[in-house]
Design a protein around this motif. Sequence first.
Motif, PDB file in Angstrom:
ATOM      1  N   LYS A  68       0.836  -1.212   0.000  1.00 49.03           N
ATOM      2  CA  LYS A  68       0.000   0.000   0.000  1.00 49.03           C
ATOM      3  C   LYS A  68       0.868   1.258   0.000  1.00 49.03           C
ATOM      4  CE  LYS A  68      -3.825  -1.591   2.351  1.00 49.03           C
ATOM      5  NZ  LYS A  68      -4.249  -1.855   3.732  1.00 49.03           N
ATOM      6  N   ASN A  69       1.881   1.237   0.870  1.00 55.13           N
ATOM      7  CA  ASN A  69       2.782   2.387   0.946  1.00 55.13           C
ATOM      8  C   ASN A  69       3.478   2.641  -0.374  1.00 55.13           C
ATOM      9  OD1 ASN A  69       2.168   2.767   3.594  1.00 55.13           O
ATOM     10  ND2 ASN A  69       3.982   1.672   4.375  1.00 55.13           N
ATOM     11  N   GLU A  71       2.494   1.813  -3.372  1.00 51.99           N
ATOM     12  CA  GLU A  71       1.580   2.347  -4.387  1.00 51.99           C
ATOM     13  C   GLU A  71       1.337   3.836  -4.166  1.00 51.99           C
ATOM     14  OE1 GLU A  71      -0.863  -1.638  -5.752  1.00 51.99           O
ATOM     15  OE2 GLU A  71      -1.554  -0.564  -3.968  1.00 51.99           O
ATOM     16  N   GLU A  72       1.240   4.204  -2.898  1.00 44.84           N
ATOM     17  CA  GLU A  72       1.056   5.630  -2.590  1.00 44.84           C
ATOM     18  C   GLU A  72       2.294   6.429  -2.980  1.00 44.84           C
ATOM     19  OE1 GLU A  72      -0.065   6.108   1.538  1.00 44.84           O
ATOM     20  OE2 GLU A  72      -1.828   4.836   1.177  1.00 44.84           O
ATOM     21  N   ALA A  73       3.460   5.882  -2.608  1.00 40.91           N
ATOM     22  CA  ALA A  73       4.712   6.603  -2.862  1.00 40.91           C
ATOM     23  C   ALA A  73       4.960   6.807  -4.353  1.00 40.91           C
ATOM     24  CB  ALA A  73       5.886   5.843  -2.251  1.00 40.91           C
ATOM     25  N   GLU A  75       2.568   7.292  -6.658  1.00 40.40           N
ATOM     26  CA  GLU A  75       1.513   8.012  -7.355  1.00 40.40           C
ATOM     27  C   GLU A  75       2.053   9.237  -8.095  1.00 40.40           C
ATOM     28  OE1 GLU A  75      -1.604   8.728  -4.583  1.00 40.40           O
ATOM     29  OE2 GLU A  75      -2.490   6.753  -4.924  1.00 40.40           O
ATOM     30  N   CYS A  83       9.795   6.060  -4.461  1.00 41.57           N
ATOM     31  CA  CYS A  83       8.976   4.982  -5.015  1.00 41.57           C
ATOM     32  C   CYS A  83       9.779   3.691  -5.121  1.00 41.57           C
ATOM     33  CB  CYS A  83       8.456   5.411  -6.391  1.00 41.57           C
ATOM     34  SG  CYS A  83       7.840   4.067  -7.419  1.00 41.57           S
TER      35      CYS A  83
END
Lengths: 128, 407
Positions: A68-69, A71-73, A75, A83
Amino acid sequence: MATITGINLSTPRVMAKTTESPKALPIRSPGLNNPWKRASLFRSGRMYMQPLRAAPDSISEKVEESIKNAEEACEGDPASGECVAAWDEVEELSAAASHARDKKKDSDPLETYCKDNPETDECRTYED
Amino acid sequence: MAICTVYTTQSLNSTCSIYTPTTTKTQLSFHQKQLVLFSSSKRSGSRRGGSNTCVITCAAGDSQTIVIGLAADSGCGKSTFMRRLTSVFGGAAEPPKGGNPDSNTLISDTTTVICLDDYHSLDRTGRKEKGVTALDPRANNFDLMYEQVKAIKDGVAVEKPIYNHVTGLLDPPELIKPPKILVIEGLHPMFDQRVRDLLDFSIYLDISNEVKFAWKIQSVDTVWRASKASIEARKPDFDAYIDPQKQYADAVIEVLPTQLIPGDNEGKVLRVKLIMKEGVKYFSPVYLFDEGSTISWIPCGRKLTCSYPGIKFFYGPESYFGHEVSVLEMDGQFDRLDELIYVESHLSNISTKFYGEVTQQMLKHADFPGSNNGTGLFQTIVGLKIRDLFEQIIASKAAAPVEATKA
């Protein structure tokens, strides 16, 4: 835990079944003959056994969290160091999780005991 | 805080502590080199409980630790390979007893396997802050790696840090005593020239992206999108820092998709190549039928029946990064024991001690992944070649008098 009660309840049932049929046909549950297949067998039925493959929860959770982290990083900029480092963490954690799972799978108490005490009676092996 | 340990290493594998200098008096009558090594390393501020370690050691100059490097992505946990290797020497590799349960080290009677992740200079948080991956040399302490591998090679025990893969932190160090064979396994065993020069033999495990991906989607830990993204995100660093090491390897095991099943992308049937460098001291490549010729061989026919999709071998000389190499390739998998024995009996120079030793080793570990295909076969063969290399080095050292120690 649910797993344990499940086993205890079902055992007498299976026994009763075998005594009912004096011809001693092969017991229908392949789980008895192939106990290693049990996990998948019982998942659909009454008994639920926790899949053997599950890694210790904390690590599995960490893996999911790290995905999750990551995917957020990613974006904003998928080529950013942030990332890439985040996906590297996913890689490392999933490796640790599969390692932990292997370790768990290998840890048979008798095997472990016999590794250190091969001379004892319970650890004797026989040819044929 | 400084932890100081004093050791004297009399001979291979025996380490005894000395506390007063006078007790060494009697031992000094040997041709013994007194070696004092101070390894104090500075680590980044993010390291928790950073401690300076100094090891003062008096080592015998004739120590015979040979050092093997194994490079692979996702560094450690190549334990299948390691268990096959140590099994060839007899004895199983186990984590150190009574130590940190998250230690990455494996120890058998002859062999110690250390994980190079333990030389991370940045822990997980540190890498996140700086935006670097573990593949990046900036996240690794090559000075300490070199000092410690060199010390072990010289017969000196070291206090090696432990990188905890669960917490992502550096744990307090563990003592590593010089074994007969030290395997350094991880992302960068051949990256730093100083470390590379310490290696007696090096192996690069090259898993193609197609196979990596196929394996990953079968893994329970990562979902499809995650595996694809993680392979892609790490690729630039992988190509820059990991992949180039294969040019230095004495043996490369390449894992590729099969060519026996058109369009196969399951990664279950594999084509595996063993690339062996020519002209490496104490290592003579395995060959099929006729050394130096080019041969394509399908063992399945009248004498041996194989099930679908069959087995196909290739052997021949090739060039790899400008080096002369011999390549042995196996596509497909063994379904029955007689297939394996048949193949073994047609391979030459596999350094077995008796007929059928490869088959015996493969059967012994039939439960390990890859036991029915080229990965297991070639890992076993590489294990046998390393045993052979070790025995040759020991023999040559025994033949040459202790000149080196006097120098």
